[in-house]
Each structure stands twice: as C-alpha cells, then as structure tokens.
Motif scaffolding. Structure first.
Motif, PDB file in Angstrom:
ATOM      1  N   ARG A 162       0.843  -1.198   0.000  1.00 18.07           N
ATOM      2  CA  ARG A 162       0.000   0.000   0.000  1.00 18.07           C
ATOM      3  C   ARG A 162       0.882   1.252   0.000  1.00 18.07           C
ATOM      4  O   ARG A 162       2.047   1.200   0.318  1.00 18.07           O
ATOM      5  CB  ARG A 162      -0.901  -0.006   1.232  1.00 18.07           C
ATOM      6  N   THR A 163       0.255   2.372  -0.327  1.00 16.80           N
ATOM      7  CA  THR A 163       0.941   3.661  -0.265  1.00 16.80           C
ATOM      8  C   THR A 163       0.297   4.488   0.826  1.00 16.80           C
ATOM      9  O   THR A 163      -0.924   4.623   0.888  1.00 16.80           O
ATOM     10  CB  THR A 163       0.851   4.398  -1.615  1.00 16.80           C
ATOM     11  N   TRP A 164       1.145   5.045   1.701  1.00 12.71           N
ATOM     12  CA  TRP A 164       0.692   5.844   2.844  1.00 12.71           C
ATOM     13  C   TRP A 164       1.228   7.261   2.683  1.00 12.71           C
ATOM     14  O   TRP A 164       2.409   7.455   2.430  1.00 12.71           O
ATOM     15  CB  TRP A 164       1.206   5.232   4.141  1.00 12.71           C
ATOM     16  N   VAL A 165       0.352   8.261   2.811  1.00 11.71           N
ATOM     17  CA  VAL A 165       0.711   9.652   2.542  1.00 11.71           C
ATOM     18  C   VAL A 165       0.627  10.489   3.816  1.00 11.71           C
ATOM     19  O   VAL A 165      -0.357  10.404   4.563  1.00 11.71           O
ATOM     20  CB  VAL A 165      -0.210  10.250   1.463  1.00 11.71           C
ATOM     21  N   GLY A 166       1.665  11.301   4.037  1.00 10.91           N
ATOM     22  CA  GLY A 166       1.692  12.209   5.178  1.00 10.91           C
ATOM     23  C   GLY A 166       3.071  12.790   5.371  1.00 10.91           C
ATOM     24  O   GLY A 166       3.965  12.613   4.550  1.00 10.91           O
ATOM     25  N   ASP A 167       3.257  13.490   6.468  1.00  7.20           N
ATOM     26  CA  ASP A 167       4.513  14.177   6.764  1.00  7.20           C
ATOM     27  C   ASP A 167       5.414  13.281   7.596  1.00  7.20           C
ATOM     28  O   ASP A 167       5.053  12.892   8.705  1.00  7.20           O
ATOM     29  CB  ASP A 167       4.219  15.470   7.513  1.00  7.20           C
ATOM     30  N   LEU A 168       6.601  12.973   7.071  1.00  9.13           N
ATOM     31  CA  LEU A 168       7.587  12.159   7.783  1.00  9.13           C
ATOM     32  C   LEU A 168       8.800  12.982   8.217  1.00  9.13           C
ATOM     33  O   LEU A 168       9.870  12.448   8.453  1.00  9.13           O
ATOM     34  CB  LEU A 168       8.042  10.983   6.915  1.00  9.13           C
ATOM     35  N   GLY A 169       8.619  14.292   8.298  1.00  6.74           N
ATOM     36  CA  GLY A 169       9.679  15.147   8.822  1.00  6.74           C
ATOM     37  C   GLY A 169      10.734  15.572   7.830  1.00  6.74           C
ATOM     38  O   GLY A 169      11.787  16.057   8.229  1.00  6.74           O
ATOM     39  N   GLY A 224       0.981   6.722  14.771  1.00  4.02           N
ATOM     40  CA  GLY A 224       2.083   6.423  15.680  1.00  4.02           C
ATOM     41  C   GLY A 224       2.909   7.654  15.977  1.00  4.02           C
ATOM     42  O   GLY A 224       2.626   8.753  15.497  1.00  4.02           O
ATOM     43  N   ASP A 225       3.945   7.457  16.784  1.00  7.26           N
ATOM     44  CA  ASP A 225       4.849   8.541  17.164  1.00  7.26           C
ATOM     45  C   ASP A 225       6.088   8.508  16.284  1.00  7.26           C
ATOM     46  O   ASP A 225       6.776   7.492  16.218  1.00  7.26           O
ATOM     47  CB  ASP A 225       5.267   8.392  18.631  1.00  7.26           C
ATOM     48  N   LEU A 226       6.374   9.628  15.619  1.00  3.52           N
ATOM     49  CA  LEU A 226       7.524   9.733  14.733  1.00  3.52           C
ATOM     50  C   LEU A 226       8.769  10.116  15.516  1.00  3.52           C
ATOM     51  O   LEU A 226       8.773  11.101  16.264  1.00  3.52           O
ATOM     52  CB  LEU A 226       7.274  10.777  13.639  1.00  3.52           C
ATOM     53  N   TYR A 227       9.817   9.310  15.334  1.00  2.00           N
ATOM     54  CA  TYR A 227      11.134   9.584  15.897  1.00  2.00           C
ATOM     55  C   TYR A 227      12.115   9.667  14.736  1.00  2.00           C
ATOM     56  O   TYR A 227      12.076   8.847  13.828  1.00  2.00           O
ATOM     57  CB  TYR A 227      11.579   8.467  16.839  1.00  2.00           C
ATOM     58  N   ILE A 228      12.971  10.671  14.773  1.00  6.22           N
ATOM     59  CA  ILE A 228      14.023  10.799  13.779  1.00  6.22           C
ATOM     60  C   ILE A 228      15.352  10.744  14.515  1.00  6.22           C
ATOM     61  O   ILE A 228      15.611  11.569  15.393  1.00  6.22           O
ATOM     62  CB  ILE A 228      13.895  12.106  12.963  1.00  6.22           C
ATOM     63  N   ASP A 229      16.144   9.749  14.155  1.00  4.52           N
ATOM     64  CA  ASP A 229      17.447   9.538  14.794  1.00  4.52           C
ATOM     65  C   ASP A 229      17.310   9.419  16.315  1.00  4.52           C
ATOM     66  O   ASP A 229      18.125   9.951  17.059  1.00  4.52           O
ATOM     67  CB  ASP A 229      18.402  10.664  14.419  1.00  4.52           C
ATOM     68  N   GLY A 230      16.233   8.754  16.750  1.00  2.00           N
ATOM     69  CA  GLY A 230      16.002   8.520  18.170  1.00  2.00           C
ATOM     70  C   GLY A 230      15.345   9.652  18.925  1.00  2.00           C
ATOM     71  O   GLY A 230      15.045   9.530  20.104  1.00  2.00           O
ATOM     72  N   ARG A 231      15.089  10.791  18.265  1.00  2.00           N
ATOM     73  CA  ARG A 231      14.456  11.947  18.905  1.00  2.00           C
ATOM     74  C   ARG A 231      12.978  12.014  18.549  1.00  2.00           C
ATOM     75  O   ARG A 231      12.609  11.930  17.376  1.00  2.00           O
ATOM     76  CB  ARG A 231      15.107  13.239  18.405  1.00  2.00           C
ATOM     77  N   TYR A 232      12.132  12.209  19.562  1.00  2.00           N
ATOM     78  CA  TYR A 232      10.695  12.332  19.318  1.00  2.00           C
ATOM     79  C   TYR A 232      10.408  13.604  18.532  1.00  2.00           C
ATOM     80  O   TYR A 232      10.895  14.681  18.872  1.00  2.00           O
ATOM     81  CB  TYR A 232       9.928  12.361  20.645  1.00  2.00           C
ATOM     82  N   ILE A 233       9.601  13.469  17.467  1.00  2.00           N
ATOM     83  CA  ILE A 233       9.235  14.622  16.640  1.00  2.00           C
ATOM     84  C   ILE A 233       7.771  15.000  16.854  1.00  2.00           C
ATOM     85  O   ILE A 233       7.461  16.121  17.213  1.00  2.00           O
ATOM     86  CB  ILE A 233       9.496  14.350  15.148  1.00  2.00           C
ATOM     87  N   ALA A 234       6.869  14.047  16.610  1.00  2.00           N
ATOM     88  CA  ALA A 234       5.439  14.345  16.736  1.00  2.00           C
ATOM     89  C   ALA A 234       4.621  13.067  16.564  1.00  2.00           C
ATOM     90  O   ALA A 234       5.108  12.067  16.028  1.00  2.00           O
ATOM     91  CB  ALA A 234       5.014  15.345  15.667  1.00  2.00           C
ATOM     92  N   TYR A 235       3.387  13.140  16.991  1.00  2.00           N
ATOM     93  CA  TYR A 235       2.410  12.091  16.677  1.00  2.00           C
ATOM     94  C   TYR A 235       1.994  12.314  15.232  1.00  2.00           C
ATOM     95  O   TYR A 235       1.709  13.443  14.836  1.00  2.00           O
ATOM     96  CB  TYR A 235       1.200  12.207  17.606  1.00  2.00           C
ATOM     97  N   ILE A 236       1.999  11.249  14.436  1.00  2.00           N
ATOM     98  CA  ILE A 236       1.643  11.412  13.020  1.00  2.00           C
ATOM     99  C   ILE A 236       0.516  10.471  12.639  1.00  2.00           C
ATOM    100  O   ILE A 236       0.258   9.461  13.301  1.00  2.00           O
ATOM    101  CB  ILE A 236       2.841  11.198  12.083  1.00  2.00           C
ATOM    102  N   GLU A 237      -0.102  10.837  11.529  1.00  3.80           N
ATOM    103  CA  GLU A 237      -1.155  10.017  10.956  1.00  3.80           C
ATOM    104  C   GLU A 237      -0.978  10.056   9.435  1.00  3.80           C
ATOM    105  O   GLU A 237      -1.022  11.128   8.845  1.00  3.80           O
ATOM    106  CB  GLU A 237      -2.527  10.578  11.354  1.00  3.80           C
TER     107      GLU A 237
END
Length: 132
Positions: free
Chosen positions: A36-43, A115-128
């Motif tokens: 599937r394809t999932w669309v949204g902001d991944l930072g 879920g909760d987005l983490y970039i390089d181990g740092r919490y960024i935001a809850y995403i959908e």
C-alpha cells in the motif's frame, strides 16, 4: 469466596493491561502496511518548505518514498528505503544520507497509519498517514 473474586478481578485487570499494550502484533502490522501507499509528513523539509511523503511499502522489505512539496505540489523526488516492523515499531531506513525514521506504537485503523515519529532517536510528533 471473597478471596477468589479478588484474585479473579486482579487476573482480569492484568489480562486487559497486557491485551491493550499495542494495537496489533508485528505480523498483522506488516500485512496491513505491505503493498500500500501511505501519505503524510515524515519530517522531511522545513517549516517554510514542507515535503509530503507518499511511501510505498513492498513485501521484500524495500520501498519508495514519492515526495512532493506541499506548497506548490511539485515533485521533490523519489527516495528508495528499506523498511521493517519490530516490536510495534516501523523502521524506515533511507540510507546514510538521511536519519533513521521510526514510527513507534504503530496502529493501522481503517485507512490510517498512526504512531509517534522519531528521527534519529528523537521524538518529533504524533503522526497520521492516510492510505491512498
């Protein structure tokens, strides 16, 4: 008799606690995401120039991120990545040029991946992310 009811109540509470610790197990999450394809902001991008990701997750553990600039709708490019699910976390590895992205506590509900987005181990935001 009171003792049995008390222990039964405690056992029921423990069962509920364990049962609700995650949305789904890894195999179910993998099956829900794959193909599937999932669309949204991944930072990716910046506040002035946000980039929307459209991630396609294939069954071989590989995927493509079709990125688009939000402000003008123009394609930003395609990024290949490797992905996997472990212990309720979706790992997106874009290689050495980009930080590892993790979506922890992944839950797929209908057309939404949450879920909760983490970039390089740092919490960024809850995403959908929305399924396309």
């Amino acid at each position: 008799m009171k003792m049995i009811k008390r222990y039964a109540g405690i056992l029921m509470m423990l069962t509920l606690l364990v049962g609700f610790t995650s949305c789904e197990d890894d195999e179910d999450i993998y099956d829900d995401l794959m193909g599937r394809t999932w669309v949204g902001d991944l930072g990716f991008g910046y506040d002035d120039d946000p980039i929307e990701s459209g991630i396609r997750l294939d069954g071989n553990g590989l995927g493509i991120d079709y990125q688009v600039f939000d402000y003008d709708g123009k394609p930003a490019g395609e990024l290949p990545f490797q992905w996997g699910v472990e212990y309720g976390t979706l790992y997106l590895d874009y290689g050495r040029d980009f930080a590892l992205r993790e979506i922890r506590g992944v839950c797929v509900r209908g057309r939404y991946l949450q879920g909760d987005l983490y970039i390089d181990g740092r919490y960024i935001a809850y995403i959908e992310l929305q399924m396309q």
